[in-house]
Design a protein around this motif. Structure first.
Motif, mmCIF file in Angstrom:
data_model
loop_
_atom_site.group_PDB
_atom_site.id
_atom_site.type_symbol
_atom_site.label_atom_id
_atom_site.label_comp_id
_atom_site.label_asym_id
_atom_site.label_seq_id
_atom_site.Cartn_x
_atom_site.Cartn_y
_atom_site.Cartn_z
ATOM 1 N N SER A 91 4.017 -7.702 -4.050
ATOM 2 C CA SER A 91 4.144 -8.098 -2.650
ATOM 3 C C SER A 91 5.594 -8.436 -2.301
ATOM 4 C CB SER A 91 3.229 -9.285 -2.345
ATOM 5 O OG SER A 91 3.696 -10.456 -2.970
ATOM 6 N N ILE A 92 6.310 -9.040 -3.245
ATOM 7 C CA ILE A 92 7.734 -9.329 -2.997
ATOM 8 C C ILE A 92 8.516 -8.022 -2.880
ATOM 9 C CG2 ILE A 92 9.823 -10.306 -4.020
ATOM 10 C CD1 ILE A 92 8.080 -12.508 -5.192
ATOM 11 N N VAL A 93 8.240 -7.076 -3.777
ATOM 12 C CA VAL A 93 8.929 -5.779 -3.723
ATOM 13 C C VAL A 93 8.625 -5.069 -2.407
ATOM 14 C CG1 VAL A 93 9.024 -3.488 -4.788
ATOM 15 C CG2 VAL A 93 9.078 -5.526 -6.217
ATOM 16 N N LEU A 94 7.362 -5.106 -1.982
ATOM 17 C CA LEU A 94 6.986 -4.476 -0.717
ATOM 18 C C LEU A 94 7.679 -5.137 0.460
ATOM 19 C CD1 LEU A 94 5.216 -2.355 0.696
ATOM 20 C CD2 LEU A 94 3.419 -4.084 0.809
ATOM 21 N N THR A 97 11.324 -4.012 0.520
ATOM 22 C CA THR A 97 11.558 -2.612 0.859
ATOM 23 C C THR A 97 11.223 -2.273 2.305
ATOM 24 O OG1 THR A 97 9.371 -2.010 0.035
ATOM 25 C CG2 THR A 97 11.227 -1.791 -1.494
ATOM 26 N N CYS A 98 10.429 -3.082 2.972
ATOM 27 C CA CYS A 98 10.104 -2.773 4.368
ATOM 28 C C CYS A 98 11.214 -3.328 5.261
ATOM 29 C CB CYS A 98 8.734 -3.338 4.761
ATOM 30 S SG CYS A 98 8.638 -5.107 4.917
ATOM 31 N N ASN A 100 12.222 -4.200 8.615
ATOM 32 C CA ASN A 100 11.742 -4.524 9.965
ATOM 33 C C ASN A 100 10.453 -3.792 10.324
ATOM 34 O OD1 ASN A 100 13.924 -6.253 10.372
ATOM 35 N ND2 ASN A 100 15.206 -4.549 11.056
ATOM 36 N N ASN A 101 9.638 -3.456 9.342
ATOM 37 C CA ASN A 101 8.348 -2.834 9.587
ATOM 38 C C ASN A 101 7.284 -3.925 9.487
ATOM 39 O OD1 ASN A 101 6.051 -1.293 9.737
ATOM 40 N ND2 ASN A 101 6.758 0.257 8.284
ATOM 41 N N GLU A 102 6.742 -4.322 10.633
ATOM 42 C CA GLU A 102 5.823 -5.460 10.682
ATOM 43 C C GLU A 102 4.502 -5.182 9.958
ATOM 44 O OE1 GLU A 102 4.959 -9.273 11.262
ATOM 45 O OE2 GLU A 102 6.863 -8.371 11.827
ATOM 46 N N LYS A 103 4.031 -3.930 10.002
ATOM 47 C CA LYS A 103 2.770 -3.603 9.330
ATOM 48 C C LYS A 103 2.891 -3.758 7.814
ATOM 49 C CE LYS A 103 0.249 -0.599 12.413
ATOM 50 N NZ LYS A 103 -0.386 0.719 12.566
ATOM 51 N N LYS A 104 3.983 -3.255 7.242
ATOM 52 C CA LYS A 104 4.171 -3.375 5.796
ATOM 53 C C LYS A 104 4.361 -4.835 5.382
ATOM 54 C CE LYS A 104 5.977 1.171 4.693
ATOM 55 N NZ LYS A 104 7.118 1.932 4.162
ATOM 56 N N PHE A 105 5.052 -5.603 6.229
ATOM 57 C CA PHE A 105 5.238 -7.015 5.910
ATOM 58 C C PHE A 105 3.906 -7.763 5.986
ATOM 59 C CE2 PHE A 105 6.654 -11.401 7.031
ATOM 60 C CZ PHE A 105 7.222 -11.686 5.804
ATOM 61 N N LYS A 106 3.043 -7.354 6.923
ATOM 62 C CA LYS A 106 1.724 -7.979 7.004
ATOM 63 C C LYS A 106 0.889 -7.643 5.766
ATOM 64 C CE LYS A 106 -1.975 -8.878 10.218
ATOM 65 N NZ LYS A 106 -2.456 -8.699 11.566
ATOM 66 N N ILE A 107 0.978 -6.404 5.289
ATOM 67 C CA ILE A 107 0.283 -6.022 4.056
ATOM 68 C C ILE A 107 0.821 -6.832 2.879
ATOM 69 C CG2 ILE A 107 -0.067 -4.135 2.417
ATOM 70 C CD1 ILE A 107 -0.163 -2.254 4.857
#
Length: 126
Positions: A91-94, A97-98, A100-107
């Protein structure tokens, strides 16, 4: 009379150790609940990220605790502790790597929250 006094002192030491364990459990539970709540309820992105990293670090710690408790005698608990820590690191890596992508940060936040909840259950309740 001396034997009863020694047994009483040992019992007091045991209760003190158990009391400390309960205090640590309650502190971890309250910090986890507060960080999880703030991570999803606060609108400020900076505070969301801080709460996310707190939750992810607590997830890694819970994975370590589950790994240490189950090492040797409980292989399922050990494996679950490792998986919890790997999910928290993922989750930290994700989140890193995202861009300013809010969907990936929510995941990433959902994975970190799941990691913390499963790790907490694995370390203290299972």
């Amino acid at each position: 009379k001396q034997i009863k006094q020694i047994e009483s002192e040992e019992m007091n030491m045991l209760l003190t150790s158990l009391d400390l364990l309960v205090i640590v459990f309650m502190v971890l539970a309250s910090v986890s609940l507060l960080a999880l709540s703030l991570m999803f309820l606060v609108r400020n992105p900076r505070i969301k990220k801080v709460c996310f990293y707190i939750v992810a670090l607590l997830g890694i710690y819970m994975g370590y605790v589950g790994f240490r408790i189950g090492s040797g005698l409980f292989p399922v608990q050990t494996a679950l502790g490792v998986l919890v820590a790997v999910a928290a690191i993922a989750s930290i890596v994700l989140a890193l790597t995202c861009k300013n992508n809010e969907k990936k940060f929510k995941i990433a936040r959902l994975v970190a929250a799941g990691s913390l909840i499963v790790g907490f259950a694995n370390a203290f309740m299972i």
